[in-house]
Design an enzyme around this catalytic site. Structure first.
Site, PDB file in Angstrom:
ATOM      1  N   LYS A  21      -9.647 -10.174 -30.701  1.00  0.00           N
ATOM      2  CA  LYS A  21      -8.095 -10.368 -30.376  1.00  0.00           C
ATOM      3  C   LYS A  21      -7.597 -11.575 -31.014  1.00  0.00           C
ATOM      4  CE  LYS A  21      -4.776  -9.344 -27.124  1.00  0.00           C
ATOM      5  NZ  LYS A  21      -4.416  -9.250 -25.604  1.00  0.00           N
ATOM      6  N   PRO A  33      -3.810 -18.806 -31.189  1.00  0.00           N
ATOM      7  CA  PRO A  33      -4.427 -18.327 -32.422  1.00  0.00           C
ATOM      8  C   PRO A  33      -5.620 -19.289 -32.769  1.00  0.00           C
ATOM      9  CG  PRO A  33      -1.955 -18.386 -32.821  1.00  0.00           C
ATOM     10  CD  PRO A  33      -2.332 -19.173 -31.543  1.00  0.00           C
ATOM     11  N   ASN A  34      -6.521 -18.834 -33.503  1.00  0.00           N
ATOM     12  CA  ASN A  34      -7.557 -19.418 -34.299  1.00  0.00           C
ATOM     13  C   ASN A  34      -8.645 -19.969 -32.966  1.00  0.00           C
ATOM     14  OD1 ASN A  34      -6.716 -18.833 -36.857  1.00  0.00           O
ATOM     15  ND2 ASN A  34      -5.542 -20.496 -36.519  1.00  0.00           N
ATOM     16  N   ARG A  35      -8.524 -19.469 -31.896  1.00  0.00           N
ATOM     17  CA  ARG A  35      -9.392 -19.792 -30.775  1.00  0.00           C
ATOM     18  C   ARG A  35      -9.223 -21.151 -30.287  1.00  0.00           C
ATOM     19  NH1 ARG A  35      -9.512 -15.202 -30.391  1.00  0.00           N
ATOM     20  NH2 ARG A  35     -11.295 -13.863 -30.482  1.00  0.00           N
ATOM     21  N   LEU A  36      -8.017 -21.977 -30.703  1.00  0.00           N
ATOM     22  CA  LEU A  36      -7.704 -23.017 -30.352  1.00  0.00           C
ATOM     23  C   LEU A  36      -6.611 -23.124 -29.047  1.00  0.00           C
ATOM     24  CD1 LEU A  36      -7.143 -25.242 -33.579  1.00  0.00           C
ATOM     25  CD2 LEU A  36      -8.967 -25.171 -31.802  1.00  0.00           C
TER      26      LEU A  36
END
Ligand SMILES: Cc1cc2nc3c(=O)[nH]c(=O)nc-3n(C[C@H](O)[C@H](O)[C@H](O)COP(=O)(O)O)c2cc1C
Length: 215
Positions: A10, A191-194
């Site tokens: 997700k 977003p982008n696991r950041l």
């Protein structure tokens, strides 16, 4: 039997948590996040939190309890002092609380020290509970092995008889714990696991150090 979950993925995009939005006191931020979660249609049982303790067997154990109050001092929940968690806290009162509100993509992790709440405060909360819950606290020797459901029902009946027409007082083995935080970490999915992770750590003078952690 196997099920591959590697494509469960997700993107978290709802909010951000910036240092500029972080008050000096983490309880102020907790209050803001809690109120927001409470008003959100995506969150059920906003006050359900996981608490983990280190047991006498050396293993950590998590379970859900309900947060019943928070103040500038900390977080209060109620339980049976002789339960598995009660015994664990007696041995080691360092515990961890956490909230996860998926609809808001938020997590809060609190490390702290648990202390039994003053008896008069536990009495006050106990007296506000419905009679059924009060009797349940008497009837259930929490965390012990029971032979059957029937044993519990009979225990409840015997306490209904014992307290019939009388005030149902608080059992001494049941009450509140106040968890005084030493660190509170706020996690906001990005977003982008950041993801944003802001951790408050208590200092010797009881002020709070605010740090960003890598996700
Ligand atoms: C939504 C939810 C709320 C719960 N609230 C409490 C609570 O406030 N106090 C409590 O002692 N147990 C509560 N429980 C039960 C605990 O998860 C746990 O089963 C119980 O406290 C015994 O834990 P222990 O044997 O590790 O001490 C709740 C469980 C759920 C799923």
């Amino acid at each position: 039997m196997a099920k591959d979950l590697s494509n469960y993925r997700k993107s978290y995009e709802k909010e951000e948590l910036l240092e500029s939005n972080c008050p000096k006191d983490p309880m102020d931020l907790f209050k803001t996040w809690f109120q927001n979660a409470d008003e959100s249609e995506t969150v059920e049982e906003t006050n359900a939190m996981s608490i983990s303790t280190i047991g006498k067997d050396g293993f950590p154990k998590n379970r859900i309890v309900l947060l019943k109050k928070f103040t500038s001092e900390g977080f209060i929940f109620y339980t049976n002092y002789t339960s598995e968690k009660g015994k664990a806290i007696e041995d080691n009162n360092n515990i961890c609380l956490s909230f996860f509100w998926p609809g808001l993509e938020q997590q809060i992790i609190i490390k702290g020290k648990a202390e039994k709440q003053a008896e008069n405060l536990s009495d006050g909360y106990f007296n506000s509970r419905p009679d059924g819950s009060k009797l349940g606290a008497w009837a259930s020797n929490q965390s012990t092995v029971v032979t059957s459901r029937n044993e519990l029902e009979e225990s409840l009946l015997s306490f209904e008889t014992r307290f019939s027409g009388k005030e149902i007082t608080r059992p001494k083995h049941w009450g509140g714990y106040l968890v005084k935080p030493i660190s509170i970490e706020f996690w906001q999915g990005r977003p982008n696991r950041l993801h944003d992770r802001i951790r408050y750590l208590i200092e010797e003078d009881f002020s709070w150090k605010i740090e960003r952690l890598a996700p």
